[in-house]
Scaffold this motif. Structure first.
Motif, PDB file in Angstrom:
ATOM      1  N   ALA A 177      83.437  43.543 -10.329  1.00  0.00           N
ATOM      2  CA  ALA A 177      82.213  43.927 -10.611  1.00  0.00           C
ATOM      3  C   ALA A 177      81.276  43.062 -10.515  1.00  0.00           C
ATOM      4  CB  ALA A 177      82.189  44.619 -11.742  1.00  0.00           C
ATOM      5  N   GLN A 178      81.334  41.785 -10.790  1.00  0.00           N
ATOM      6  CA  GLN A 178      80.351  40.789 -10.853  1.00  0.00           C
ATOM      7  C   GLN A 178      79.958  40.324  -9.054  1.00  0.00           C
ATOM      8  OE1 GLN A 178      78.425  39.077 -13.230  1.00  0.00           O
ATOM      9  NE2 GLN A 178      79.206  41.007 -14.365  1.00  0.00           N
ATOM     10  N   LYS A 179      81.200  40.209  -8.216  1.00  0.00           N
ATOM     11  CA  LYS A 179      81.060  40.189  -6.833  1.00  0.00           C
ATOM     12  C   LYS A 179      79.960  41.408  -6.333  1.00  0.00           C
ATOM     13  CE  LYS A 179      85.170  37.852  -5.885  1.00  0.00           C
ATOM     14  NZ  LYS A 179      86.427  38.087  -5.344  1.00  0.00           N
ATOM     15  N   LEU A 180      80.294  42.632  -6.695  1.00  0.00           N
ATOM     16  CA  LEU A 180      79.557  43.640  -6.297  1.00  0.00           C
ATOM     17  C   LEU A 180      77.915  43.820  -6.642  1.00  0.00           C
ATOM     18  CD1 LEU A 180      81.605  46.765  -6.270  1.00  0.00           C
ATOM     19  CD2 LEU A 180      81.191  45.345  -4.569  1.00  0.00           C
ATOM     20  N   ILE A 200      76.533  46.498 -16.012  1.00  0.00           N
ATOM     21  CA  ILE A 200      77.454  46.116 -15.054  1.00  0.00           C
ATOM     22  C   ILE A 200      78.733  45.745 -15.899  1.00  0.00           C
ATOM     23  CG2 ILE A 200      78.119  44.311 -13.211  1.00  0.00           C
ATOM     24  CD1 ILE A 200      75.569  46.338 -12.721  1.00  0.00           C
ATOM     25  N   HIS A 201      79.784  46.111 -15.202  1.00  0.00           N
ATOM     26  CA  HIS A 201      81.006  45.728 -15.824  1.00  0.00           C
ATOM     27  C   HIS A 201      81.177  44.211 -16.044  1.00  0.00           C
ATOM     28  CE1 HIS A 201      83.007  49.539 -16.833  1.00  0.00           C
ATOM     29  NE2 HIS A 201      82.717  49.955 -15.617  1.00  0.00           N
ATOM     30  N   GLU A 202      82.212  43.743 -16.617  1.00  0.00           N
ATOM     31  CA  GLU A 202      82.460  42.272 -16.806  1.00  0.00           C
ATOM     32  C   GLU A 202      83.340  41.496 -15.927  1.00  0.00           C
ATOM     33  OE1 GLU A 202      83.381  41.487 -21.003  1.00  0.00           O
ATOM     34  OE2 GLU A 202      81.612  42.169 -21.743  1.00  0.00           O
ATOM     35  N   ASP A 203      84.169  42.522 -15.139  1.00  0.00           N
ATOM     36  CA  ASP A 203      85.208  41.851 -14.658  1.00  0.00           C
ATOM     37  C   ASP A 203      84.942  41.143 -13.284  1.00  0.00           C
ATOM     38  OD1 ASP A 203      85.751  43.903 -12.167  1.00  0.00           O
ATOM     39  OD2 ASP A 203      85.128  44.860 -13.756  1.00  0.00           O
ATOM     40  N   GLU A 204      85.577  40.274 -12.713  1.00  0.00           N
ATOM     41  CA  GLU A 204      85.155  39.504 -11.527  1.00  0.00           C
ATOM     42  C   GLU A 204      84.673  40.397 -10.186  1.00  0.00           C
ATOM     43  OE1 GLU A 204      87.210  35.922  -8.437  1.00  0.00           O
ATOM     44  OE2 GLU A 204      88.326  36.692 -10.034  1.00  0.00           O
ATOM     45  N   THR A 228      88.339  40.094   2.468  1.00  0.00           N
ATOM     46  CA  THR A 228      88.527  40.617   1.031  1.00  0.00           C
ATOM     47  C   THR A 228      88.620  41.959   0.765  1.00  0.00           C
ATOM     48  OG1 THR A 228      87.019  38.478   0.502  1.00  0.00           O
ATOM     49  CG2 THR A 228      87.623  40.184  -1.097  1.00  0.00           C
ATOM     50  N   LEU A 229      89.860  42.324   0.108  1.00  0.00           N
ATOM     51  CA  LEU A 229      90.161  43.641  -0.196  1.00  0.00           C
ATOM     52  C   LEU A 229      89.009  44.369  -0.905  1.00  0.00           C
ATOM     53  CD1 LEU A 229      94.063  43.611  -0.451  1.00  0.00           C
ATOM     54  CD2 LEU A 229      92.704  44.508   1.488  1.00  0.00           C
ATOM     55  N   VAL A 230      88.844  45.561  -0.731  1.00  0.00           N
ATOM     56  CA  VAL A 230      87.918  46.184  -1.581  1.00  0.00           C
ATOM     57  C   VAL A 230      88.833  47.031  -2.635  1.00  0.00           C
ATOM     58  CG1 VAL A 230      86.152  48.085  -1.832  1.00  0.00           C
ATOM     59  CG2 VAL A 230      85.995  46.494   0.174  1.00  0.00           C
ATOM     60  N   GLN A 231      88.452  46.981  -3.590  1.00  0.00           N
ATOM     61  CA  GLN A 231      89.411  47.606  -4.818  1.00  0.00           C
ATOM     62  C   GLN A 231      89.001  48.830  -5.070  1.00  0.00           C
ATOM     63  OE1 GLN A 231      89.714  44.871  -8.221  1.00  0.00           O
ATOM     64  NE2 GLN A 231      89.666  42.967  -7.021  1.00  0.00           N
ATOM     65  N   ALA A 232      89.408  49.613  -4.451  1.00  0.00           N
ATOM     66  CA  ALA A 232      89.201  51.079  -4.396  1.00  0.00           C
ATOM     67  C   ALA A 232      89.599  51.656  -5.744  1.00  0.00           C
ATOM     68  CB  ALA A 232      89.872  52.214  -3.419  1.00  0.00           C
ATOM     69  N   GLY A 233      88.472  52.394  -6.290  1.00  0.00           N
ATOM     70  CA  GLY A 233      88.674  52.894  -7.589  1.00  0.00           C
ATOM     71  C   GLY A 233      88.061  52.090  -8.575  1.00  0.00           C
ATOM     72  N   GLN A 234      87.870  50.959  -8.428  1.00  0.00           N
ATOM     73  CA  GLN A 234      87.367  49.986  -9.649  1.00  0.00           C
ATOM     74  C   GLN A 234      85.960  49.967  -9.712  1.00  0.00           C
ATOM     75  OE1 GLN A 234      89.393  46.460  -9.845  1.00  0.00           O
ATOM     76  NE2 GLN A 234      88.096  45.471 -11.339  1.00  0.00           N
ATOM     77  N   GLU A 242      78.134  53.087  -5.751  1.00  0.00           N
ATOM     78  CA  GLU A 242      79.348  52.178  -5.673  1.00  0.00           C
ATOM     79  C   GLU A 242      79.775  52.264  -4.463  1.00  0.00           C
ATOM     80  OE1 GLU A 242      80.887  50.739  -8.107  1.00  0.00           O
ATOM     81  OE2 GLU A 242      80.556  51.706 -10.064  1.00  0.00           O
ATOM     82  N   ALA A 243      79.880  53.401  -3.445  1.00  0.00           N
ATOM     83  CA  ALA A 243      80.034  53.247  -2.249  1.00  0.00           C
ATOM     84  C   ALA A 243      79.340  52.523  -1.160  1.00  0.00           C
ATOM     85  CB  ALA A 243      80.041  54.689  -1.413  1.00  0.00           C
ATOM     86  N   ASN A 244      77.989  52.285  -1.477  1.00  0.00           N
ATOM     87  CA  ASN A 244      77.146  51.449  -0.616  1.00  0.00           C
ATOM     88  C   ASN A 244      77.360  49.918  -0.962  1.00  0.00           C
ATOM     89  OD1 ASN A 244      74.225  50.030  -0.623  1.00  0.00           O
ATOM     90  ND2 ASN A 244      74.253  51.556   0.857  1.00  0.00           N
ATOM     91  N   ALA A 245      77.547  49.668  -2.099  1.00  0.00           N
ATOM     92  CA  ALA A 245      77.630  48.398  -2.607  1.00  0.00           C
ATOM     93  C   ALA A 245      79.093  47.909  -2.090  1.00  0.00           C
ATOM     94  CB  ALA A 245      77.665  48.055  -4.117  1.00  0.00           C
ATOM     95  N   GLU A 246      80.047  48.649  -1.978  1.00  0.00           N
ATOM     96  CA  GLU A 246      81.493  48.335  -1.463  1.00  0.00           C
ATOM     97  C   GLU A 246      81.400  48.069   0.218  1.00  0.00           C
ATOM     98  OE1 GLU A 246      84.231  51.268  -2.861  1.00  0.00           O
ATOM     99  OE2 GLU A 246      84.434  50.575  -4.758  1.00  0.00           O
TER     100      GLU A 246
END
Length: 234
Positions: free
Chosen positions: A204-207, A198-202, A160-166, A146-150
């Protein structure tokens, strides 16, 4: 968007599949030195934002054979990066291992990603550069991925803001029984083939899109580690 190069190559030396990633990376790096921008940033510790596959088709005994024709894929989320690599390889058509036969560039629009499967081992290091292995905590593996992808996402989209914890990983499976050793600079880097849900939210899709273009975890531009195939929502 995802940008791809499909290289058709003639292999000049028979090589085990776990020893092939380094020669591919060396060829690409050598070719990049013909480009002033790549040459300037060659040793910079920044994300290069491209990743490459191993050769295809695979061989049943795991040994790629001298004199045979194979296909190699290079991907990036940045069109200019892939354009530059394309031009570099046209200038540097041969290495000790490869002769470039043909090269095709294409653009892909990614759909809604439901799963990612690594085709080359994903390399994750933890404390003191120790490689993560299945004996370690699975939650730690997910955190590192997760951290590497972020970080790659932030590098690509600094405004673009990274959504920490998501999280973007809903579930994970390790596909190999024991870690796979990829040759690199006279040593072996341990990695694992991973299957991610992979989660369905926007977000998650960007990552997931970033992972497709830059690789999952570490050494994507050097060894092609973490090169993924995706499954999409039908």
């Amino acid at each position: 968007m995802l940008f791809e190069l499909k290289l058709t190559v003639l292999l000049k030396k028979s090589t085990h599949h776990l020893q092939m990633q380094e020669p591919i990376g060396n060829w690409i790096s050598q070719a990049q030195l013909t480009d002033p921008l790549f040459k300037q940033t060659h040793y910079d510790k920044i994300y290069k934002h491209f990743v490459f596959s191993n050769l295809y088709p695979t061989e049943k005994d795991g040994i790629y054979q001298q004199g045979r024709i194979y296909v190699l894929t290079i991907r990036s989320s940045i069109e200019d990066t892939l354009n530059r690599i394309h031009q570099c390889l046209k200038k540097c058509r041969e290495s000790d291992y490869f002769q470039l036969v043909a090269c095709e560039q294409r653009t892909r629009r990614l759909g809604h990603i439901t799963e990612l499967l690594t085709i080359t081992p994903a390399i994750v290091t933890i404390e003191n550069q120790k490689p993560w292995t299945p004996e370690d905590n699975i939650e730690l593996l997910i955190q590192r991925l997760e951290a590497n992808a972020e970080k790659k996402f932030k590098s690509l989209y600094p405004d673009t803001l990274v959504q920490a914890g998501q999280t973007f990983i809903q579930g994970i499976t390790i596909e190999n029984r024991k870690p796979l050793a990829t040759a690199y600079k006279g040593r072996k880097l341990l990695g694992n083939k991973l299957h991610l849900l992979i989660h369905e939210d926007e977000y998650a899709q960007k990552l997931a899109n970033v992972v497709m273009g830059s690789g999952l975890a570490e050494k994507g531009s050097i060894l092609g580690a973490g090169f993924c195939l995706a499954k999409y929502l039908k």
